[in-house]
Design a protein around this motif. Structure first.
Motif, PDB file in Angstrom:
ATOM      1  N   LEU A 117       0.768  -1.133  -0.175  1.00  0.00           N
ATOM      2  CA  LEU A 117      -0.012  -0.251  -0.060  1.00  0.00           C
ATOM      3  C   LEU A 117       0.740   1.293   0.154  1.00  0.00           C
ATOM      4  N   PRO A 118       0.371   2.467  -0.575  1.00  0.00           N
ATOM      5  CA  PRO A 118       1.258   3.699  -0.416  1.00  0.00           C
ATOM      6  C   PRO A 118       1.270   4.054   1.095  1.00  0.00           C
ATOM      7  N   SER A 119       2.616   4.737   1.369  1.00  0.00           N
ATOM      8  CA  SER A 119       2.874   5.023   2.733  1.00  0.00           C
ATOM      9  C   SER A 119       1.574   5.700   3.464  1.00  0.00           C
ATOM     10  N   PRO A 120       1.069   6.775   2.982  1.00  0.00           N
ATOM     11  CA  PRO A 120       0.127   7.416   3.842  1.00  0.00           C
ATOM     12  C   PRO A 120      -1.290   6.673   4.069  1.00  0.00           C
ATOM     13  N   PHE A 121      -1.523   5.773   3.417  1.00  0.00           N
ATOM     14  CA  PHE A 121      -2.584   4.850   3.881  1.00  0.00           C
ATOM     15  C   PHE A 121      -2.097   3.684   4.574  1.00  0.00           C
ATOM     16  N   ARG A 122      -0.989   3.027   4.318  1.00  0.00           N
ATOM     17  CA  ARG A 122      -0.477   2.006   4.977  1.00  0.00           C
ATOM     18  C   ARG A 122      -0.239   2.375   6.584  1.00  0.00           C
ATOM     19  N   GLU A 123       0.122   3.498   6.957  1.00  0.00           N
ATOM     20  CA  GLU A 123       0.035   4.033   8.057  1.00  0.00           C
ATOM     21  C   GLU A 123      -1.180   3.891   8.989  1.00  0.00           C
ATOM     22  N   GLN A 124      -2.386   3.832   8.453  1.00  0.00           N
ATOM     23  CA  GLN A 124      -3.575   3.754   9.062  1.00  0.00           C
ATOM     24  C   GLN A 124      -3.897   2.477   9.287  1.00  0.00           C
ATOM     25  N   MET A 125      -3.233   1.605   8.531  1.00  0.00           N
ATOM     26  CA  MET A 125      -3.710   0.120   8.913  1.00  0.00           C
ATOM     27  C   MET A 125      -3.464  -0.555  10.117  1.00  0.00           C
ATOM     28  N   PRO A 126      -4.223  -1.436  10.646  1.00  0.00           N
ATOM     29  CA  PRO A 126      -4.126  -2.022  11.958  1.00  0.00           C
ATOM     30  C   PRO A 126      -3.323  -3.245  11.806  1.00  0.00           C
ATOM     31  N   VAL A 127      -2.163  -2.930  11.048  1.00  0.00           N
ATOM     32  CA  VAL A 127      -1.400  -4.111  10.626  1.00  0.00           C
ATOM     33  C   VAL A 127      -0.040  -3.598  10.764  1.00  0.00           C
ATOM     34  N   THR A 128       0.972  -4.521  11.397  1.00  0.00           N
ATOM     35  CA  THR A 128       2.438  -4.166  11.406  1.00  0.00           C
ATOM     36  C   THR A 128       2.871  -4.973  10.385  1.00  0.00           C
ATOM     37  N   VAL A 129       3.910  -4.062   9.558  1.00  0.00           N
ATOM     38  CA  VAL A 129       4.617  -4.618   8.633  1.00  0.00           C
ATOM     39  C   VAL A 129       5.916  -4.838   8.774  1.00  0.00           C
ATOM     40  N   PRO A 130       6.443  -6.062   9.314  1.00  0.00           N
ATOM     41  CA  PRO A 130       7.727  -6.393   9.641  1.00  0.00           C
ATOM     42  C   PRO A 130       9.006  -5.904   8.864  1.00  0.00           C
ATOM     43  N   ARG A 131      10.067  -5.919   9.160  1.00  0.00           N
ATOM     44  CA  ARG A 131      11.214  -5.772   8.542  1.00  0.00           C
ATOM     45  C   ARG A 131      11.515  -6.818   7.406  1.00  0.00           C
ATOM     46  N   GLY A 132      11.674  -6.667   6.103  1.00  0.00           N
ATOM     47  CA  GLY A 132      11.831  -7.736   5.332  1.00  0.00           C
ATOM     48  C   GLY A 132      10.734  -8.192   4.520  1.00  0.00           C
ATOM     49  N   ALA A 133       9.345  -7.581   4.717  1.00  0.00           N
ATOM     50  CA  ALA A 133       8.239  -7.953   4.183  1.00  0.00           C
ATOM     51  C   ALA A 133       8.225  -7.415   2.734  1.00  0.00           C
ATOM     52  N   ALA A 134       8.858  -6.503   2.436  1.00  0.00           N
ATOM     53  CA  ALA A 134       8.869  -5.692   1.096  1.00  0.00           C
ATOM     54  C   ALA A 134       9.706  -6.718   0.212  1.00  0.00           C
ATOM     55  N   ALA A 135      10.604  -7.157   0.704  1.00  0.00           N
ATOM     56  CA  ALA A 135      11.671  -8.038   0.113  1.00  0.00           C
ATOM     57  C   ALA A 135      10.951  -9.287  -0.210  1.00  0.00           C
ATOM     58  N   ALA A 136      10.264  -9.823   0.570  1.00  0.00           N
ATOM     59  CA  ALA A 136       9.604 -11.231   0.403  1.00  0.00           C
ATOM     60  C   ALA A 136       8.513 -10.999  -0.560  1.00  0.00           C
ATOM     61  N   VAL A 137       7.730 -10.042  -0.534  1.00  0.00           N
ATOM     62  CA  VAL A 137       6.859  -9.432  -1.560  1.00  0.00           C
ATOM     63  C   VAL A 137       7.332  -9.561  -3.003  1.00  0.00           C
ATOM     64  N   SER A 138       8.574  -8.814  -3.133  1.00  0.00           N
ATOM     65  CA  SER A 138       9.316  -8.840  -4.315  1.00  0.00           C
ATOM     66  C   SER A 138       9.706 -10.046  -4.807  1.00  0.00           C
ATOM     67  N   LEU A 139      10.281 -10.875  -3.977  1.00  0.00           N
ATOM     68  CA  LEU A 139      10.715 -12.334  -4.335  1.00  0.00           C
ATOM     69  C   LEU A 139       9.400 -13.085  -4.926  1.00  0.00           C
ATOM     70  N   VAL A 140       8.397 -13.065  -4.222  1.00  0.00           N
ATOM     71  CA  VAL A 140       7.122 -13.926  -4.938  1.00  0.00           C
ATOM     72  C   VAL A 140       6.663 -13.287  -6.166  1.00  0.00           C
ATOM     73  N   THR A 141       6.486 -11.959  -6.280  1.00  0.00           N
ATOM     74  CA  THR A 141       5.944 -11.493  -7.212  1.00  0.00           C
ATOM     75  C   THR A 141       6.985 -11.623  -8.533  1.00  0.00           C
ATOM     76  N   ARG A 142       7.989 -11.639  -8.147  1.00  0.00           N
ATOM     77  CA  ARG A 142       8.889 -11.895  -9.387  1.00  0.00           C
ATOM     78  C   ARG A 142       8.981 -13.373  -9.866  1.00  0.00           C
ATOM     79  N   ALA A 143       9.000 -14.153  -8.832  1.00  0.00           N
ATOM     80  CA  ALA A 143       8.714 -15.547  -9.330  1.00  0.00           C
ATOM     81  C   ALA A 143       7.598 -15.857  -9.906  1.00  0.00           C
TER      82      ALA A 143
END
Length: 479
Positions: free
Chosen positions: A242-268
């Protein structure tokens, strides 16, 4: 509150009536290339959260959506609807647009703050539609294949044309891809909120999602554990995109490394999409039409050797060696009789068979310069001309007609053919094992029901001589 179900202050969207835009996506479009890919499912969560973050959409989803009770069926119907809005012939697209307008016209009410909402509010509809453009762009970017500025502009023109064809007013749609980016950023900063609909969407995935039919055998505790892990990963990955201004409103914590994992899965997934055949990389309806289009431009396909027999037994109702409109009308009449169809269904079936006949007759005329009318003055199509029609890859035309047959066979109107529907269609005293085997050939994912597109595809394969079909023999055989 849901408000008065009869009162709706918002006008119903309607087709513009200006004719099909030259930008409307066709077989060589970017929309055809990207919308029907299975990997879109990896980013569709982002689109759903963005949609329900709109206060009006979030209220409508919270009060009216059936995704919590029937999530898998709801998801499948949504995916099929998206494909119908782009890949099918214009007549069938128009029917899908009309169905969606009727559906959304009934969704309106008042939210918990006393504000009215409606699913046919033009600005809300525009936002929902355009989040799918954003989803296609995001799919390419996260997959390591970002669109060029020119391709983004081209894809936007195509998707905007779909919105206009559906009936969304042009004045609420950004004119260009650059305008869309400014519009999107403003919506994220000023309009989107962590709505009740967003909360319900996340909670339903985390705690209420039932197992799909093919995993129904799992004990509840096992499925609960599987769901917990898979749901958390999907939700975190979705929020990470999600774009950061909206992501900051979400009741979900995004751990470090999540973006890299998303990139790996979507590239595969992008790598797989490049190398898999169309039937694996694309959703069924999209794959059918893409294959049919490619087949029409390639070397003619080998037709099943029984096509001539099928022509003589099924299509040539009068037995004179040719097919004319009277033969097609006879086939429609047989189906009406077999299904005991009412007047409205009967009219739809005759219209669908008339469309098929017009396409078949026009193709035959275009490829046979010395063709002559039959003795009664009617056009006639020979077995050889029908074979040429099949070899030319005109499956999408026939598939459209068979969709009308499938809708007529769907007695309860839920968009599926289940075992009871199938048994009722045959009306034959056959062994249970034969009944089950025949149904399972149609029910490829073993989820207990067959989508109308799958059913239509089976009848299409039967009428092009590429597959046998018990229900095809019954429904389309001579009465």
């Amino acid at each position: 509150m849901t408000g008065d179900p009869k009162a709706n202050p918002h006008p119903d969207p309607a087709p513009t009536g200006t004719g099909l835009s030259p930008d409307f996506p066709g077989p060589d479009s970017l929309t055809w290339r990207y919308l029907g890919q299975w990997r879109l499912m990896l980013v569709i969560g982002r689109a759903l959260v963005l949609e329900t973050g709109h206060p009006m959409v979030g209220a409508a989803v919270a009060d009216h959506s059936t995704y919590r009770k029937h999530p898998w069926r709801r998801a499948e119907q949504t995916v099929v609807s998206l494909q119908r809005q782009v890949y099918v012939p214009r007549l069938d697209r128009a029917k899908e647009y009309a169905r969606l307008r009727r559906l959304h016209r009934r969704i309106h009410g008042t939210d918990e703050f006393g504000r009215t909402y409606s699913a046919v509010d033009a600005e809300a509809m525009a936002w929902v539609h355009l989040t799918l453009y954003d989803a296609m762009v995001t799919m390419c970017a996260t997959g390591g294949e970002p669109l060029s500025a020119d391709d983004e502009a081209r894809l936007y023109r195509e998707w905007r044309a779909v919105a206009v064809e559906f009936g969304i007013p042009e004045d609420v749609l950004p004119k260009t891809a650059a305008d869309f980016r400014l519009y999107f950023d403003r919506m994220v900063r000023e309009v989107l909120r962590d709505t009740r609909g967003v909360h319900q969407l996340i909670e339903s995935v985390q705690t209420e999602l039932p197992p799909p039919q093919w995993l129904a055998f799992l004990p509840a505790p096992v499925w609960g554990a599987v769901r917990g892990v898979a749901a958390k990963a999907y939700i975190v990955g979705t929020v990470a995109m999600l774009p950061s201004p909206f992501r900051e409103q979400m009741p979900v914590t995004v751990p470090r490394g999540a973006a890299a994992a998303v990139s790996l899965v979507t590239r595969a997934a992008a790598l797989a999409a490049r190398h898999l055949p169309v039937r694996r990389a694309y959703m069924p309806l999209a794959a059918t039409h893409i294959d049919a289009y490619r087949g029409s431009r390639a070397v003619p396909r080998r037709v099943h050797p029984d096509l001539a027999d099928l022509f003589a037994r099924i299509l040539d109702r009068t037995g004179d060696g040719h097919v004319s409109w009277s033969d097609m009308a006879g086939m429609a009449r047989t189906i009406v009789t077999q299904l005991d169809a009412d007047e409205a269904v009967e009219a739809e079936l005759y219209d669908a068979f008339a469309q098929w006949w017009q396409e078949l007759n026009a193709h035959a005329a275009a490829h046979a310069a010395d063709r002559r009318p039959g003795p009664a003055g009617d056009d006639q199509v020979s077995a050889a001309e029908y074979a040429a029609f099949v070899e030319a890859g005109r499956d999408h035309v026939l598939h459209s007609t068979m969709l009308a047959v499938a809708r007529a066979a769907d007695r309860d109107g839920d968009g599926f053919i289940d075992r009871d529907d199938y048994a009722r269609l045959l009306r034959a005293d056959i062994a249970e094992v034969e009944l089950r085997t025949g149904f399972e050939r149609l029910d490829r994912d073993r989820d207990g029901h067959v989508s109308l597109d799958e059913f239509a595809a089976a009848l299409t394969a039967y009428l092009t001589g590429r597959a046998d079909s018990e229900v095809g023999e019954y429904l389309l055989g001579r009465a």
